[in-house]
Structure formats: structure tokens, C-alpha cells
Design an enzyme around this catalytic site. Structure first.
Site, PDB file in Angstrom:
ATOM      1  N   THR A 195     -19.443  55.352 -20.186  1.00 41.16           N
ATOM      2  CA  THR A 195     -20.334  54.329 -19.648  1.00 41.16           C
ATOM      3  C   THR A 195     -21.198  53.689 -20.713  1.00 41.16           C
ATOM      4  O   THR A 195     -21.369  54.238 -21.789  1.00 41.16           O
ATOM      5  CB  THR A 195     -21.244  55.002 -18.587  1.00 41.16           C
ATOM      6  OG1 THR A 195     -20.417  55.596 -17.627  1.00 41.16           O
ATOM      7  CG2 THR A 195     -22.199  54.075 -17.916  1.00 41.16           C
TER       8      THR A 195
ATOM      9  N   THR B 126     -19.521  50.896 -16.212  1.00 42.82           N
ATOM     10  CA  THR B 126     -18.703  52.072 -16.539  1.00 42.82           C
ATOM     11  C   THR B 126     -17.239  51.934 -16.148  1.00 42.82           C
ATOM     12  O   THR B 126     -16.910  51.279 -15.155  1.00 42.82           O
ATOM     13  CB  THR B 126     -19.282  53.310 -15.817  1.00 42.82           C
ATOM     14  OG1 THR B 126     -18.530  54.461 -16.165  1.00 42.82           O
ATOM     15  CG2 THR B 126     -19.245  53.162 -14.304  1.00 42.82           C
TER      16      THR B 126
ATOM     17  N   ASP C  98     -15.132  60.171  -9.029  1.00 40.98           N
ATOM     18  CA  ASP C  98     -16.542  60.447  -8.696  1.00 40.98           C
ATOM     19  C   ASP C  98     -16.706  60.835  -7.225  1.00 40.98           C
ATOM     20  O   ASP C  98     -17.780  61.254  -6.805  1.00 40.98           O
ATOM     21  CB  ASP C  98     -17.438  59.235  -9.006  1.00 40.98           C
ATOM     22  CG  ASP C  98     -17.956  59.257 -10.443  1.00 40.98           C
ATOM     23  OD1 ASP C  98     -17.551  60.145 -11.214  1.00 40.98           O
ATOM     24  OD2 ASP C  98     -18.771  58.386 -10.795  1.00 40.98           O
TER      25      ASP C  98
ATOM     26  N   ARG D  43     -19.918  48.507  -7.520  1.00 47.45           N
ATOM     27  CA  ARG D  43     -19.212  49.781  -7.579  1.00 47.45           C
ATOM     28  C   ARG D  43     -17.782  49.608  -7.075  1.00 47.45           C
ATOM     29  O   ARG D  43     -17.533  48.845  -6.131  1.00 47.45           O
ATOM     30  CB  ARG D  43     -19.952  50.788  -6.695  1.00 47.45           C
ATOM     31  CG  ARG D  43     -19.439  52.221  -6.767  1.00 47.45           C
ATOM     32  CD  ARG D  43     -19.712  52.842  -8.094  1.00 47.45           C
ATOM     33  NE  ARG D  43     -19.640  54.308  -8.065  1.00 47.45           N
ATOM     34  CZ  ARG D  43     -19.634  55.047  -9.162  1.00 47.45           C
ATOM     35  NH1 ARG D  43     -19.696  54.487 -10.361  1.00 47.45           N
ATOM     36  NH2 ARG D  43     -19.583  56.359  -9.087  1.00 47.45           N
TER      37      ARG D  43
ATOM     38  N   SER E 148     -24.269  58.286 -10.541  1.00 43.66           N
ATOM     39  CA  SER E 148     -25.570  58.758 -11.043  1.00 43.66           C
ATOM     40  C   SER E 148     -26.229  57.693 -11.889  1.00 43.66           C
ATOM     41  O   SER E 148     -27.270  57.949 -12.504  1.00 43.66           O
ATOM     42  CB  SER E 148     -25.370  59.993 -11.915  1.00 43.66           C
ATOM     43  OG  SER E 148     -24.698  60.974 -11.197  1.00 43.66           O
TER      44      SER E 148
ATOM     45  N   GLY F 292     -23.918  58.661 -19.283  1.00 40.91           N
ATOM     46  CA  GLY F 292     -23.998  60.116 -19.376  1.00 40.91           C
ATOM     47  C   GLY F 292     -23.594  60.856 -18.114  1.00 40.91           C
ATOM     48  O   GLY F 292     -23.874  62.039 -17.972  1.00 40.91           O
TER      49      GLY F 292
HETATM   50  N1  GLU Z   1     -19.081  57.500 -13.334  1.00 36.35           N
HETATM   51  C1  GLU Z   1     -20.414  57.923 -13.627  1.00 36.35           C
HETATM   52  C2  GLU Z   1     -21.366  57.452 -12.563  1.00 36.35           C
HETATM   53  O1  GLU Z   1     -21.083  56.508 -11.903  1.00 36.35           O
HETATM   54  C3  GLU Z   1     -20.893  57.398 -14.936  1.00 36.35           C
HETATM   55  C4  GLU Z   1     -20.186  58.032 -16.043  1.00 36.35           C
HETATM   56  C5  GLU Z   1     -20.940  58.050 -17.346  1.00 36.35           C
HETATM   57  O2  GLU Z   1     -22.079  57.709 -17.396  1.00 36.35           O
HETATM   58  O3  GLU Z   1     -20.371  58.423 -18.359  1.00 36.35           O
HETATM   59  O4  GLU Z   1     -22.401  58.004 -12.399  1.00 36.35           O
END
Ligand code: GLU
Length: 651
Positions: A453, A471, A493, A144, A519, A545
């Protein structure tokens, strides 16, 4: 009238066996090999009617239709699914040539950087769940992004302590959203521990593709069109994605990426240090710091890049009926929230609530049938309760501990049973309250949008598996393009507001060096031995998503584990569920949902609304893939809503 039946584990076991039998017998025809054959037809472009601005905040990557009637792909001992057939084929060849899942990940990730730059690349971050079949271990790798050392809790909302104006043109497209990319350090760590092929060789497919050129896919073209004004603000992005008259490059246009050839060649030869130090690192820092009238600079430094570390975390594993689900812990909320929803659902007999139209080989069955109102309500309620805890308690636990300092309290079966008892079959909770774990040092969670993502699922011939969700955050990340790749906007985020309305610190506030809550929910499912210990690998899945990933993954797990679907049916099935808001989503892009007139003529929507649920039929843009063990090999499914494909060894 809905009746929710609660069951014990014996009944669940029988129902599960019935489910597996269905999954085995209903799979069709396609036998896979590493050739360009793919399941389903290419995705057609065109956005289904009706996204509203609310929907767009949930689905910032464009919705690009639905490939109806896709068939599951049956493979021998190895299989791979990615969001693009070119990346799938390249990764499949590595597996064929004796590479491990860790080797194939590097190929898939670098090729996706070219063919799906709106979603993923080396300028972003990732989470990886890895099963090592020799050691029988499950590892969770955290790549991350981190916030720069110079960032303050107000970094995303104020230009400076003196100037209380939002970064320009907005936090996401300014330099403020850019975190230290983590993908390459993650791949390095996974390759050191699980790779077989030389690091250097794994970059050759992407280097060749960038050099010789590839065609822009319909989905990539659609997203360039959507994002053209933002891409035009960055000179490099403009030159790469737009034509000289400023119009977007279209599907089928051949692209080469000489800057990426140079970048990847350096990383192939010198390892990730070529990215985290030296000329590429300097270019990343300079691009982030670019000051112009229209872009507020970010404060990323060479030291931030140099000190970045991918981390190995303890996988979060919990039982679900006869299986064990293993997911990603903090800073992703994905694993805990998926398992919390499933833990609540394990108090109900979901197998008695199968979707209609599931049997047979027609399109309706292949597209996953139609869920019942009873099941949609129940699953959405379980998700509301799970998201309530997520929103309040889950953040980077290196900074903000979970209640009880581990996921165990949030996933305690007795606690989840109490949460299940809050579900009324006839009335929605609307917005659920988080559980009470006594005094905790955090305020209430604040909502923020997430999105942009790709998900990769792999099993290799040695029995190892990888589920990696990767992502750049929103589509085309921060729109900063440097050395052939996009820089993420992952820091959005974080909660831009550091405190809640009562002044209490939000768990997911921004702090220097901290990782924003995610997520992403790459997931491995195992059989469970009678003594409760982990058995063989059963399933690999995940999706893009944003915050809706959790709902996409829950739906797929329930489809396979409770409803006996094959993986193609489960990923194709209508995307449904809820975050912790009064709205229940039922993806209107699916052919089984009558989305016209806001769903007013759809019997399922009508039934849910009659019982008081608020329903949105906004199109959903999941990008699921699922590989499920099937006796002599694997059955795979790729999401009809994107361009993905499954390939593997022939049977
Ligand atoms: N930035 C989001 C995350 O880390 C993911 C974005 C996406 O899935 O489009 O949960």
C-alpha cells in the site's frame, strides 16, 4: 513501576500548547519547492536482520532500512508527500500550477502506479478523506474493491462446492483474490466535486514517464527480488519485471511501459468508462479468468466492472484533547479503530510520558527519541481494546450493521472510559475481549493478514486537503499484470472462513458485491473551537502497513498532538503498538532499538519484559507521511523506512 495518570481537559489544553511550541521551534532548515531536492538521503536497500515468518505475515512488503536524521520540510501554502520522490514532484507541479488537492491526487496516483507498482495502482482500491476549505466540509470517499456477483462465501477457501481444495497456488495468487478495482471511480468522483484542472491533462505526467522511461528504485527492486517466483507465473508480469534469464530486474534499470501509455491515454480521453467497459475491462476479466495448471481462475465479470460505484460516506469524527480527528468509516476499520484507541488514551495524561532524547538537533532527536515503557504499555493496551471491537464488529456496513447502526456506540466517550478502566499499568490484557453491545448477529472476528500500500498527503494553496491511502493489498497484489498494471488481491482481506468456531457468521465474511474490511486510516486533524465545533485544518496523515496501519497512525498522532513532535520526528519515531494479541511490537529497524539477540540488550525491551509484556523487535515497514500546519505554512515529514519525499511551495 508505571503510574498512569488520568487527567481532565484543562491540563490537556496546556500540555497541548506546550507541544505545539516545541513543534514550531524545533523544525529545521529545509525550505521546500517543487524541485528534486528531498528530505533525507535516498533509502538504502538491505533488509535489517531478523524477520521471522510471523513478522513477514505482518509486513509482507519488504523492510528496506531506515534513513537516519531526516529533517522536516517547511513549505508555504501547499505541500505534498507521497511514497516516491518522482510522484511527489509531479504532484507538486500541479499544485504549483493552480491545481487542487484532487487534481494532484490523480497525478500522484498514476505516477505511483509506475514507480511503486508493488504497492498501488489503478488495478487496486483506495480510501480518501477530503477537506474542502470553501464549503468547510469533510468527505470520505470509498473506492474499495467489491467481490464479484458470482462469488460465494467459500470463494477463497474452496475451488468449488464440489472440490473442497484451496484455490491454486493459493487464494492470494489465484484469480479468486481479485476484486473490482475502485481507484479510478474514486478519483473521478473526487475530481468531479473538487477538481479544477481538466481530467485529461492530469494523466500527461504518467503517460510521459511510461513512454520515456524511469529507473527502478531500490525498494521496488528489493520487492521484485522477493516476489520473483510469483511474478514468473504471469507472462505479462514476467516480461515486465524479470530479465530474459528469469532473474529480477535490478535498481537503476530503466523501464518503459507502452501498455500503460495506451491504457492511460484511453482513460485520459474517454474517462474511467474506458477502464470499466470496453477493451480494458475485457482484458481484466480475461486475465482474472485465466485457467492454467498453476492458477485457479476468478469469476469477475464485465457486469461486475460496469456496475462498480465509488461511494461517498460520512466521515467519522471525534474529539481528541483539543483537536478533532476525522477518519474513514466502514468498510475501513481504520477511522473507528484509531479514534477508539485515542478515545481510550484521552483518559490518561500521555503528555507526562514523553519520549527521552527529544530535544536538540542531533539524530536521536530527529529520529523521534525513545518512548518510555510506561507509554508503550499504555498505548499498546488501548490498541488491544480497540482492535478487539474492530475484529468483531467492523465490516462493510452495507451488509453488516455496526452496533447501534453507526460508529457512535463504539466511540461513545463513556464507553471508552469504561474500556480505559480495564487497563492495568503493570499487566497486559494479552488478548482483550470486545465490548458487549447486547445480541448482535455476528460471531467472533478471525485474524487475516493484510498488506501492499501507499499513502498520499496533500494540501493545496486554496486550503483544501487530501489524505488518500491506496492499495493493491499485498506486494504486487495478485501478481496478475494486465495492460500495464497489477490487479489487486484485495478479496483476501475478507475472512476466508465465513463462520467462527461456534458456527456464527463472521462480520467480515465474503458475500457477492461486498467490500472487504480494511485497516487503511487516512486521517485529517482539525483544531477544535471552544464550543466543540470543528476549527481549522491542523494535520494530514496516514500510512500503509495492513492491519498495523492503525498503530502507525496512532503513534504519529500521539507524537504530534501529545508529545509536541514535528511531523518528521513523529513519523520517524520507533513504530510501536499492538493488535489484539499478546505481542507488543517495537520496530527493530529503528536505530534507537538494539534489535540484536531479539532485543535482549535493549533497556526499553528489558523493562517491558520485566513487567511481563511479550515484545517483538521485528522490523516494521510503515510508510507514514504527515503534514502539520505551522503558522505561515506547513511542515512535512516522510517515513525514513521507505522512499517518500515532501515537497511544496517555498516559504
Ligand atoms: N489491504 C490492506 C487494507 O486495506 C492494506 C494493506 C497494506 O497497507 O499494506 O487495510
Amino acid at each position: 513501576m508505571r503510574r498512569l495518570r488520568r487527567i481532565g481537559s484543562g491540563a490537556a489544553a496546556l500540555l497541548l500548547l506546550a507541544g505545539l511550541a516545541t513543534a514550531c521551534s524545533s523544525s529545521t532548515n529545509q525550505t521546500a519547492s517543487c524541485t528534486v531536492s528531498r528530505n533525507g538521503t535516498p533509502v538504502t536497500s538491505g533488509i535489517p536482520a531478523g524477520p521471522t515468518s510471523t513478522n513477514l505475515s505482518l509486513n509482507p512488503e519488504v523492510a528496506t532500512g531506515f534513513r537516519t536524521g531526516m529533517t522536516p520540510v517547511r513549505t508555504g501554502d501547499f505541500a505534498v508527500s507521497t511514497a516516491n520522490p518522482v510522484a511527489t514532484e509531479a504532484a507538486c507541479k500541479v499544485l504549483r500550477d493552480g491545481g487542487t488537492a484532487a487534481d494532484a491526487l490523480i497525478v500522484a496516483q498514476t505516477v505511483l502506479n509506475l514507480v511503486e507498482p508493488q504497492a498501488t495502482g489503478i488495478g487496486g482500491g483506495a480510501f480518501l478523506m477530503y477537506y474542502d476549505n470553501t464549503a468547510k466540509t469533510v468527505d470520505a470517499y470509498d473506492g474499495r474493491e467489491t467481490a464479484p456477483a458470482a462469488a460465494t462465501p467459500d470463494y477463497l477457501r474452496y475451488i468449488s462446492a464440489a472440490v473442497h481444495t484451496v484455490p491454486q497456488p493459493n487464494a492470494r495468487a489465484s484469480g479468486r483474490s481479485i476484486g473490482v478495482p475502485g481507484v479510478l471511480r474514486l478519483l473521478e468522483l473526487a475530481h468531479n466535486e473538487h477538481g479544477r484542472q481538466p481530467w485529461k491533462d492530469l494523466f500527461t505526467p504518467a503517460i510521459n514517464l511510461a513512454d520515456q522511461g524511469f529507473e527502478i528504485s531500490p525498494r521496488m527492486a528489493e520487492q521484485i527480488g522477493e516476489s520473483k517466483a510469483d511474478l514468473a507465473r504471469d507472462d505479462n508480469a514476467k516480461a515486465y519485471f524479470l530479465q530474459s534469464d528469469g532473474s529480477p530486474k535490478t535498481a537503476g534499470t530503466k523501464l518503459t511501459n507502452p501498455a500503460f501509455v495506451k491504457t492511460l491515454s484511453a482513460i485520459a480521453t474517454d474517462g474511467p468508462n474506458a477502464f470499466y467497459t470496453g477493451a480494458i475491462a475485457a482484458d481484466i476479466v480475461d486475465t482474472t479468468a485465466t485457467t492454467s495448471a498453476s492458477r485457479t481462475p476468478g469469476l469477475l465479470s464485465l457486469a461486475d466492472l460496469q456496475s462498480y460505484q465509488a461511494k461517498k460516506r460520512t466521515a467519522v469524527c471525534s474529539p481528541y484533547r483539543d483537536h478533532q480527528i476525522c477518519g474513514m468509516p466502514n468498510p475501513s476499520s481504520g477511522g473507528i479503530t484509531v479514534e477508539s484507541a485515542l478515545g481510550i488514551l484521552s483518559n490518561f495524561d500521555l503528555s507526562a510520558m514523553k519520549p527521552t532524547d527529544l530535544s536538540g538537533n542531533g539524530d536521536k532527536a530527529r529520529d523521534g527519541g525513545k518512548p518510555t515503557a510506561e507509554a508503550v504499555h499504555l498505548i499498546a493496551e488501548a490498541e488491544r481494546l480497540a482492535y478487539a471491537d474492530r475484529d468483531k464488529y467492523i465490516a462493510d456496513s452495507d451488509f453488516v450493521p455496526l452496533p447501534g447502526n453507526s460508529p457512535d456506540k463504539l466511540l461513545d466517550p463513556n464507553y471508552l472510559k469504561q474500556r480505559a478502566a480495564l487497563i492495568d499499568p503493570h499487566k497486559s490484557l494479552g488478548t482483550a475481549k470486545p465490548g458487549d453491545f447486547g445480541p448482535v448477529p455476528v460471531g467472533n472476528g478471525l485474524q487475516q493478514p493484510e498488506h501492499g500500500t501507499s499513502h498520499i498527503s496533500i494540501v493545496d494553496k486554496y486550503g483544501n486537503a487530501a489524505a488518500m491511502t491506496t492499495t493493491v493489498e499485498s506486494a504486487f497484489g495478485s501478481f496478475h499484470f494486465v495492460d500495464g498494471f497489477i490487479l489487486n488481491n484485495q478479496l483476501t482481506d475478507f475472512s476466508a472462513e465465513p463462520v467462527d468456531k461456534d458456527g456464527a457468521p463472521v462480520a467480515n465474511r465474503l458475500d457477492p458485491g461486498k467490500r472487504p474490511r480494511s485497516s487503511m486510516a487516512p486521517t485529517l486533524v482539525f483544531d477544535r473551537n471552544p464550543d466543540g465545533s470543528r476549527g481549522g485544518l491542523h494535520m494530514v496523515t496516514g500510512s500503509p502497513g495492513g492491519s498495523v496501519i492503525i498503530q502507525f497512525v496512532v503513534k504519529t498522532l500521539v507524537g504530534v498532538l501529545d508529545w509536541g513532535m514535528d511531523p518528521q520526528q513523529a513519523v520517524s519515531m520507533i513504530d510501536f503498538g499492538a493488535a489484539n494479541t499478546p505481542t507488543t511490537y517495537l520496530g527493530g529497524e529503528h536505530p534507537a532499538v538494539a534489535a540484536a539477540d531479539n532485543g535482549d540488550h535493549d533497556p526499553l525491551v528489558q523493562q517491558l519484559r520485566q513487567e511481563g509484556d511479550q515484545v517483538s523487535v521485528a522490523p516494521q515497514s510503515s510508510g507514514l507521511s504527515a503534514l502539520v500546519r505551522d503558522g505561515s505554512g506547513w511542515i512535512g515529514g516522510a517515513d525514513p523506512r521507505r522512499e517518500g519525499a515532501v515537497l511544496g511551495s517555498p516559504r
